[in-house]
Design a protein around this motif. Structure first.
Motif, short mmCIF file in Angstrom:
data_model
loop_
_atom_site.label_atom_id
_atom_site.label_comp_id
_atom_site.label_asym_id
_atom_site.label_seq_id
_atom_site.Cartn_x
_atom_site.Cartn_y
_atom_site.Cartn_z
N ARG A 234 0.83 -1.22 0.00
CA ARG A 234 0.00 0.00 0.00
C ARG A 234 0.85 1.26 0.00
O ARG A 234 0.58 2.22 -0.71
CB ARG A 234 -0.92 0.01 1.22
CG ARG A 234 -1.98 -1.06 1.22
CD ARG A 234 -2.93 -0.86 2.38
NE ARG A 234 -3.84 -1.98 2.54
CZ ARG A 234 -4.82 -2.00 3.43
NH1 ARG A 234 -5.00 -0.97 4.24
NH2 ARG A 234 -5.60 -3.05 3.53
N PHE A 235 1.90 1.26 0.82
CA PHE A 235 2.68 2.47 0.98
C PHE A 235 3.70 2.68 -0.14
O PHE A 235 3.96 3.82 -0.53
CB PHE A 235 3.41 2.46 2.33
CG PHE A 235 2.54 2.83 3.49
CD1 PHE A 235 2.31 4.16 3.81
CD2 PHE A 235 1.94 1.86 4.26
CE1 PHE A 235 1.51 4.51 4.88
CE2 PHE A 235 1.12 2.20 5.33
CZ PHE A 235 0.90 3.53 5.64
N VAL A 236 4.29 1.59 -0.64
CA VAL A 236 5.37 1.75 -1.62
C VAL A 236 5.08 1.03 -2.93
O VAL A 236 5.95 0.91 -3.78
CB VAL A 236 6.72 1.24 -1.05
CG1 VAL A 236 7.08 2.00 0.18
CG2 VAL A 236 6.66 -0.26 -0.75
N ARG A 251 10.34 14.95 -10.99
CA ARG A 251 10.88 13.62 -11.27
C ARG A 251 9.78 12.60 -11.08
O ARG A 251 9.09 12.58 -10.08
CB ARG A 251 12.04 13.32 -10.32
CG ARG A 251 13.27 14.19 -10.57
CD ARG A 251 14.43 13.73 -9.74
NE ARG A 251 14.14 13.82 -8.32
CZ ARG A 251 14.98 13.39 -7.38
NH1 ARG A 251 16.11 12.83 -7.71
NH2 ARG A 251 14.67 13.51 -6.10
N VAL A 252 9.61 11.71 -12.05
CA VAL A 252 8.56 10.71 -12.01
C VAL A 252 9.10 9.42 -11.43
O VAL A 252 10.15 8.92 -11.85
CB VAL A 252 7.99 10.45 -13.43
CG1 VAL A 252 6.89 9.40 -13.38
CG2 VAL A 252 7.45 11.75 -14.01
N GLU A 253 8.39 8.89 -10.47
CA GLU A 253 8.79 7.63 -9.85
C GLU A 253 8.24 6.47 -10.68
O GLU A 253 7.03 6.35 -10.86
CB GLU A 253 8.26 7.57 -8.42
CG GLU A 253 8.76 6.39 -7.64
CD GLU A 253 8.22 6.42 -6.22
OE1 GLU A 253 8.91 6.00 -5.31
OE2 GLU A 253 7.07 6.86 -6.05
N VAL A 254 9.10 5.62 -11.20
CA VAL A 254 8.70 4.50 -12.06
C VAL A 254 8.77 3.22 -11.24
O VAL A 254 9.83 2.86 -10.72
CB VAL A 254 9.62 4.41 -13.29
CG1 VAL A 254 9.26 3.18 -14.12
CG2 VAL A 254 9.52 5.67 -14.13
N ARG A 255 7.62 2.53 -11.15
CA ARG A 255 7.57 1.31 -10.33
C ARG A 255 7.12 0.08 -11.11
O ARG A 255 7.35 -1.04 -10.67
CB ARG A 255 6.62 1.51 -9.15
CG ARG A 255 7.09 2.56 -8.16
CD ARG A 255 6.12 2.69 -7.02
NE ARG A 255 6.57 3.65 -6.02
CZ ARG A 255 5.89 3.99 -4.94
NH1 ARG A 255 4.72 3.44 -4.73
NH2 ARG A 255 6.36 4.87 -4.08
N VAL A 261 7.20 2.20 -19.71
CA VAL A 261 6.90 2.40 -21.12
C VAL A 261 6.32 3.80 -21.35
O VAL A 261 6.69 4.50 -22.30
CB VAL A 261 5.92 1.32 -21.63
CG1 VAL A 261 5.45 1.63 -23.04
CG2 VAL A 261 6.59 -0.05 -21.58
N ALA A 262 5.42 4.21 -20.45
CA ALA A 262 4.80 5.53 -20.59
C ALA A 262 5.84 6.64 -20.45
O ALA A 262 5.82 7.63 -21.19
CB ALA A 262 3.70 5.70 -19.55
N GLU A 263 6.75 6.47 -19.50
CA GLU A 263 7.78 7.50 -19.30
C GLU A 263 8.74 7.55 -20.49
O GLU A 263 9.17 8.63 -20.91
CB GLU A 263 8.55 7.20 -18.01
CG GLU A 263 9.72 8.13 -17.72
CD GLU A 263 9.32 9.58 -17.52
OE1 GLU A 263 10.22 10.44 -17.50
OE2 GLU A 263 8.10 9.86 -17.39
N LEU A 264 9.07 6.38 -21.06
CA LEU A 264 9.94 6.35 -22.23
C LEU A 264 9.27 7.06 -23.40
O LEU A 264 9.91 7.86 -24.11
CB LEU A 264 10.26 4.91 -22.61
CG LEU A 264 11.10 4.72 -23.88
CD1 LEU A 264 12.46 5.39 -23.73
CD2 LEU A 264 11.27 3.23 -24.19
#
Length: 297
Positions: A234-236, A251-255, A261-264
């Motif tokens: 839930r938290f991370v 800065r976008v956090e990519v998890r 793919v969206a950030e690329l």
């Protein structure tokens, strides 16, 4: 950037690095979140349907207090010892990093501590609510991080202010000022600010003593493996996204793979020149002019 922001960021990195070294030395895994904004908790639209079934910070909002607008400096999730909520105050940082360190005035420490206690109690209320469906009796402890205030000074400040001492003791669950100070992480338990990356065995010993007083003295038997993974998710997990402001934008956090793919795609869309065009621009001569009617390029 304001000077206060710079001081706070430095203090946060200082504390985080020492906690990381503590975890490495103890060979125990723990998740440590910093600057968790409650408004970002389970904020991803793709998880809205599932998040609607879970406790949310907005459910605690009142006319006087809007919990969903707050944030907490540190949330530490430990498999065996439960959850630790911490508030950080960088009071004394500018003096502590000078050539001739001078402790901050007691009155300044008192002001920051009373503010931290109020924030700490609010953060603990929110975090306890967020995990209430997982385990209503889960242990949520609290601490103050004062990396540039000594334990001796903090105890003196509490002794000289009975009301402040009462507030701190009630918040941390201590019987007196001396016990409350043991539950706080001060400069005595951390590395030197001028070289905070140099965590000596002596520092680790002091930090371990604080950890023993605050967390390791109790094992949360209600926290099973499944419950622990549920809380961490839930938290991370991907349902909670944290945006970190920086000089060149957010800065976008990519998890997840989808987020990657969206950030690329977003970054490729920002390119003005192709790789071949960039290579052409960098050759000698550095500038190449092409002239002609429309379509020449």
């Amino acid at each position: 950037m304001q000077e206060s922001d710079s001081r706070y960021d430095f203090a946060q990195n200082h504390v985080m690095f020492n906690l990381q070294k503590l975890g490495d030395s103890c060979h125990e895994a723990m998740f440590i979140l910093s600057q968790l904004s409650f408004g970002n908790y389970l904020n991803q639209p793709a998880f809205a349907a599932a998040a609607a079934q879970l406790p949310r910070p907005s459910q605690l909002d009142t006319k006087k207090i809007k919990y969903s607008d707050g944030e907490t400096d540190f949330v530490l999730i430990h498999r065996r010892h439960g959850i630790l909520v911490g508030e950080l105050k960088s009071v004394g940082k500018s003096q502590a990093c000078g050539k001739n360190p001078q402790p901050p005035a007691d009155v300044n420490v008192a002001k920051r501590v009373i503010k931290a206690v109020k924030q700490l109690d609010r953060s603990e209320t929110v975090v306890r609510h967020l995990v209430s469906d997982v385990s209503p009796g889960m242990t949520v402890r609290k601490t103050l991080f004062l990396p540039y205030v000594s334990t001796e000074q903090l105890e003196r400040v509490l002794d000289n202010d009975p009301q402040l001492e009462k507030a701190v003791c009630q918040s941390l669950g201590a019987a007196n000022a001396a016990e409350a100070v043991q539950l706080c992480c001060c400069s005595d338990q951390l590395s030197q600010p001028a070289s905070y990356w140099h965590v000596t065995p002596a520092v680790l010993s002091q930090l371990s003593t604080w950890w023993q007083h605050r967390m390791a003295c109790h094992v949360d038997t209600l926290l099973t493996d499944d419950k622990y993974l549920d809380i961490v998710a839930r938290f991370v997990g991907p349902a909670t996204t944290v945006s970190v402001p920086c000089y060149n934008g957010v800065r976008v956090e990519v998890r997840t793979a989808g987020q990657a793919v969206a950030e690329l795609g977003r970054r490729l869309a920002l390119l003005v020149l192709t790789l071949q065009q960039l290579d052409l621009m960098n050759r000698n001569p550095r500038l190449v002019y092409l002239t002609g009617p429309p379509g020449t390029g």
